[in-house]
Design a protein around this motif. Structure first.
Motif, PDB file in Angstrom:
ATOM      1  N   PRO A  79       0.741  -1.229  -0.013  1.00 31.92           N
ATOM      2  CA  PRO A  79      -0.036  -0.021  -0.072  1.00 31.92           C
ATOM      3  C   PRO A  79       0.779   1.064   0.032  1.00 31.92           C
ATOM      4  O   PRO A  79       1.656   1.198   0.735  1.00 31.92           O
ATOM      5  CB  PRO A  79      -0.798  -0.309   1.273  1.00 31.92           C
ATOM      6  N   MET A  80       0.628   1.985  -0.858  1.00 32.14           N
ATOM      7  CA  MET A  80       1.298   3.482  -1.087  1.00 32.14           C
ATOM      8  C   MET A  80       0.350   4.496  -1.401  1.00 32.14           C
ATOM      9  O   MET A  80      -0.668   4.105  -2.441  1.00 32.14           O
ATOM     10  CB  MET A  80       2.505   3.453  -2.061  1.00 32.14           C
ATOM     11  N   ALA A  81       0.419   5.668  -0.971  1.00 32.87           N
ATOM     12  CA  ALA A  81      -0.317   6.852  -1.271  1.00 32.87           C
ATOM     13  C   ALA A  81      -0.359   7.542  -2.523  1.00 32.87           C
ATOM     14  O   ALA A  81       1.124   7.334  -3.131  1.00 32.87           O
ATOM     15  CB  ALA A  81      -0.320   7.658  -0.104  1.00 32.87           C
ATOM     16  N   TYR A  82      -1.058   8.001  -3.228  1.00 28.15           N
ATOM     17  CA  TYR A  82      -0.919   9.152  -4.324  1.00 28.15           C
ATOM     18  C   TYR A  82      -0.206   8.410  -5.546  1.00 28.15           C
ATOM     19  O   TYR A  82       0.783   9.165  -5.735  1.00 28.15           O
ATOM     20  CB  TYR A  82      -0.384  10.209  -3.726  1.00 28.15           C
ATOM     21  N   HIS A  83      -0.574   7.471  -5.891  1.00 29.45           N
ATOM     22  CA  HIS A  83       0.109   6.840  -7.286  1.00 29.45           C
ATOM     23  C   HIS A  83       0.047   8.028  -8.300  1.00 29.45           C
ATOM     24  O   HIS A  83       0.963   8.150  -9.160  1.00 29.45           O
ATOM     25  CB  HIS A  83      -0.632   5.628  -7.694  1.00 29.45           C
ATOM     26  N   ARG A  84      -0.846   9.020  -8.142  1.00 29.01           N
ATOM     27  CA  ARG A  84      -0.741   9.905  -9.146  1.00 29.01           C
ATOM     28  C   ARG A  84       0.098  10.976  -9.251  1.00 29.01           C
ATOM     29  O   ARG A  84       0.460  11.746 -10.092  1.00 29.01           O
ATOM     30  CB  ARG A  84      -2.198  10.683  -9.394  1.00 29.01           C
ATOM     31  N   LEU A  85       1.093  10.787  -8.198  1.00 30.02           N
ATOM     32  CA  LEU A  85       2.030  11.598  -8.119  1.00 30.02           C
ATOM     33  C   LEU A  85       2.999  11.241  -9.175  1.00 30.02           C
ATOM     34  O   LEU A  85       4.020  12.327  -9.593  1.00 30.02           O
ATOM     35  CB  LEU A  85       2.875  11.485  -6.626  1.00 30.02           C
ATOM     36  N   VAL A  86       3.149  10.167  -9.653  1.00 31.71           N
ATOM     37  CA  VAL A  86       4.078   9.723 -10.675  1.00 31.71           C
ATOM     38  C   VAL A  86       3.524   9.524 -11.963  1.00 31.71           C
ATOM     39  O   VAL A  86       4.114   9.295 -12.966  1.00 31.71           O
ATOM     40  CB  VAL A  86       4.823   8.525 -10.321  1.00 31.71           C
ATOM     41  N   HIS A  87       2.051   9.307 -12.247  1.00 34.04           N
ATOM     42  CA  HIS A  87       1.587   8.986 -13.373  1.00 34.04           C
ATOM     43  C   HIS A  87       0.047   9.490 -13.390  1.00 34.04           C
ATOM     44  O   HIS A  87      -0.627   9.172 -12.231  1.00 34.04           O
ATOM     45  CB  HIS A  87       1.817   7.431 -13.800  1.00 34.04           C
ATOM     46  N   PRO A  88      -0.235   9.981 -14.444  1.00 34.01           N
ATOM     47  CA  PRO A  88      -1.914  10.545 -14.356  1.00 34.01           C
ATOM     48  C   PRO A  88      -2.856   9.327 -14.203  1.00 34.01           C
ATOM     49  O   PRO A  88      -3.876   9.673 -13.495  1.00 34.01           O
ATOM     50  CB  PRO A  88      -2.190  11.228 -15.821  1.00 34.01           C
ATOM     51  N   ASP A  89      -2.670   8.430 -14.401  1.00 30.18           N
ATOM     52  CA  ASP A  89      -3.618   7.410 -14.398  1.00 30.18           C
ATOM     53  C   ASP A  89      -3.802   6.637 -12.968  1.00 30.18           C
ATOM     54  O   ASP A  89      -4.525   6.058 -12.438  1.00 30.18           O
ATOM     55  CB  ASP A  89      -3.266   5.977 -15.350  1.00 30.18           C
ATOM     56  N   GLY A  90      -2.412   6.582 -12.354  1.00 29.53           N
ATOM     57  CA  GLY A  90      -2.718   6.167 -10.668  1.00 29.53           C
ATOM     58  C   GLY A  90      -2.974   4.812 -10.653  1.00 29.53           C
ATOM     59  O   GLY A  90      -2.253   4.111 -11.489  1.00 29.53           O
ATOM     60  N   GLU A  91      -3.563   4.970  -9.490  1.00 35.56           N
ATOM     61  CA  GLU A  91      -3.749   3.335  -9.029  1.00 35.56           C
ATOM     62  C   GLU A  91      -4.451   2.534 -10.055  1.00 35.56           C
ATOM     63  O   GLU A  91      -4.615   1.282  -9.877  1.00 35.56           O
ATOM     64  CB  GLU A  91      -4.436   3.361  -7.857  1.00 35.56           C
ATOM     65  N   THR A  92      -5.175   2.921 -10.853  1.00 37.32           N
ATOM     66  CA  THR A  92      -6.119   2.249 -12.032  1.00 37.32           C
ATOM     67  C   THR A  92      -4.909   1.656 -12.754  1.00 37.32           C
ATOM     68  O   THR A  92      -5.248   0.254 -13.303  1.00 37.32           O
ATOM     69  CB  THR A  92      -6.814   3.115 -12.688  1.00 37.32           C
ATOM     70  N   ALA A  93      -3.635   2.415 -13.375  1.00 36.27           N
ATOM     71  CA  ALA A  93      -2.792   1.665 -13.922  1.00 36.27           C
ATOM     72  C   ALA A  93      -2.130   0.518 -13.100  1.00 36.27           C
ATOM     73  O   ALA A  93      -1.863  -0.580 -13.751  1.00 36.27           O
ATOM     74  CB  ALA A  93      -1.630   2.559 -14.527  1.00 36.27           C
ATOM     75  N   THR A  94      -1.887   0.890 -12.061  1.00 32.50           N
ATOM     76  CA  THR A  94      -1.039  -0.212 -11.060  1.00 32.50           C
ATOM     77  C   THR A  94      -2.133  -1.430 -10.859  1.00 32.50           C
ATOM     78  O   THR A  94      -1.859  -2.430 -11.065  1.00 32.50           O
ATOM     79  CB  THR A  94      -1.092   0.409  -9.604  1.00 32.50           C
TER      80      THR A  94
END
Length: 373
Positions: A79-94
């Motif tokens: 678990p990590m916060a704010y995936h959109r910090l590194v990519h616009p799709d964020g957690e949906t891409a992950t």
């Protein structure tokens, strides 16, 4: 044709080259002197492998089961916060990449995509991580939404009554950009994450406001009353707490020091793993989080008693460099390396790994670092 990265170290270098310095520091930094952060990696150098020969390894498998779910490899995304910090799709891409790989995804309470959107993109096991907030109504609402969206377990982080002194964030005056938000919580609950100044961290200020430091073992009953989902505790480093976890009926335990971001000087996760494993009933699944960077690292953790490992920072490196495909590259490298290690070790599957696969490394010296392009 150009050859892509052959190790996670190559993906790390590419991510560092393209991310803003303050974002990189937020992802990579540990607490205070970062001794535990370094120890998580260095501890893997204390073990050597004991390969067996004349074993049929023509069909090695990396699959395993965890809380009744089939995994293509014994790896979960931490678990990590704010995936959109590194990519616009964020957690949906992950989530897309995890499903493709057959890996577990543990979505964070401070995800920057909705639980429902993450679940819609997930084709594999999906768990939700929680911090214990002062606002129990907000926790209860998240649990209800997670159940409705198809999440299969809850992961309660228990090593963060307050946030560690992350000096990189304090030096940078780090705050989460206003356009990126923990969208699964009321904006008022996370407003402090967007405020910081010189010598301050929006993440730390938010934790002081919203995390409940009075949490005890007795409070687990409150959460149990509100859900039938399995409960996993993340942040266990001692046999004493492992035994208490079992006594309180938790369904799995994650040995973790929060990636070296909480108590600096705490045991490296791999160092704590054997004592926690010895204190738990063998049927209670045990996971390791902290410092895993190669397939051989995974094999070492499994041999010491883990059922699976969680991987954090490398996933964000992959997400930053290639979105869902970049995360898939990270998971694919780990699968390839693990399968290769199992074959050369003479242990055709994760279930074949135990302490007999390991020996103390005979020479201790400065860490050479991860090798390869």
């Amino acid at each position: 044709m150009p050859v892509g990265p052959l190790t996670l170290a190559g993906i790390e270098r590419a991510a560092r080259a393209q991310l803003p310095a303050e974002i990189w520091d937020f992802i990579e930094g540990g607490s205070e002197g970062e001794r535990t952060l370094a120890g998580n990696r260095e501890m893997f150098d204390h073990y050597a492998l004991r390969p067996r020969t004349l074993v049929d390894v023509s069909a090695c498998s990396t699959g395993t089961t965890l809380l009744g779910a089939e995994l293509g490899l014994p790896v979960g995304i931490a678990p990590m916060a704010y995936h959109r910090l590194v990519h616009p799709d964020g957690e949906t891409a992950t989530a897309r990449a995890a499903g493709r790989a057959g890996a577990l995804l543990v979505a964070g309470i401070f995800a920057s995509r909705t639980l429902e959107a993450i679940a819609a993109e997930s084709a594999g096991p999906l768990w939700l991580q929680l911090y214990w907030l002062r606002r129990r109504d907000a926790l209860a609402a998240l649990v209800e939404r997670a159940e409705a969206a198809g999440f299969a377990a809850l992961v309660l982080t228990v090593d963060a009554p307050r946030i560690g002194r992350r000096l990189r964030d304090l030096r940078n005056g780090f705050a989460v950009p206003s356009e990126i938000r923990a969208v699964n919580l009321d904006p008022g609950l996370t407003a402090a994450t967007h405020r910081a100044g010189a010598g301050a961290s929006g993440i730390a200020e938010h934790a002081l406001e919203q995390f409940d430091p009075t949490l005890t073992w007795a409070d687990l009953a409150w959460l149990r009353e509100r859900t039938d989902l399995p409960l996993v505790l993340k942040g266990i480093l001692t046999a004493e707490d492992a035994r208490l976890a079992a006594e309180h009926g938790v369904d799995a335990v994650v040995v973790s020091n929060h990636g070296g971001r909480q108590l600096d000087g705490a045991l490296p996760a791999l160092a704590a793993l054997p004592e926690v494993a010895a204190a738990l009933p063998p049927e209670l699944p045990l996971l390791l989080d902290g410092g895993v960077r190669t397939g051989t690292d995974i094999a070492v953790a499994l041999a010491l008693g883990a059922r699976a490992v969680l991987v954090g920072r490398p996933v964000l490196w992959g997400l930053a460099t290639g979105g869902a495909d970049g995360v898939a590259d990270v998971l694919g490298l780990l699968r390839t390396e693990l399968e290769h290690t199992l074959a050369l070790l003479g242990r055709p599957s994760p279930a074949d790994l135990d302490r007999t696969a390991l020996a103390p490394w005979p020479v201790h010296g400065p860490r050479a670092g991860q090798r390869g392009p």
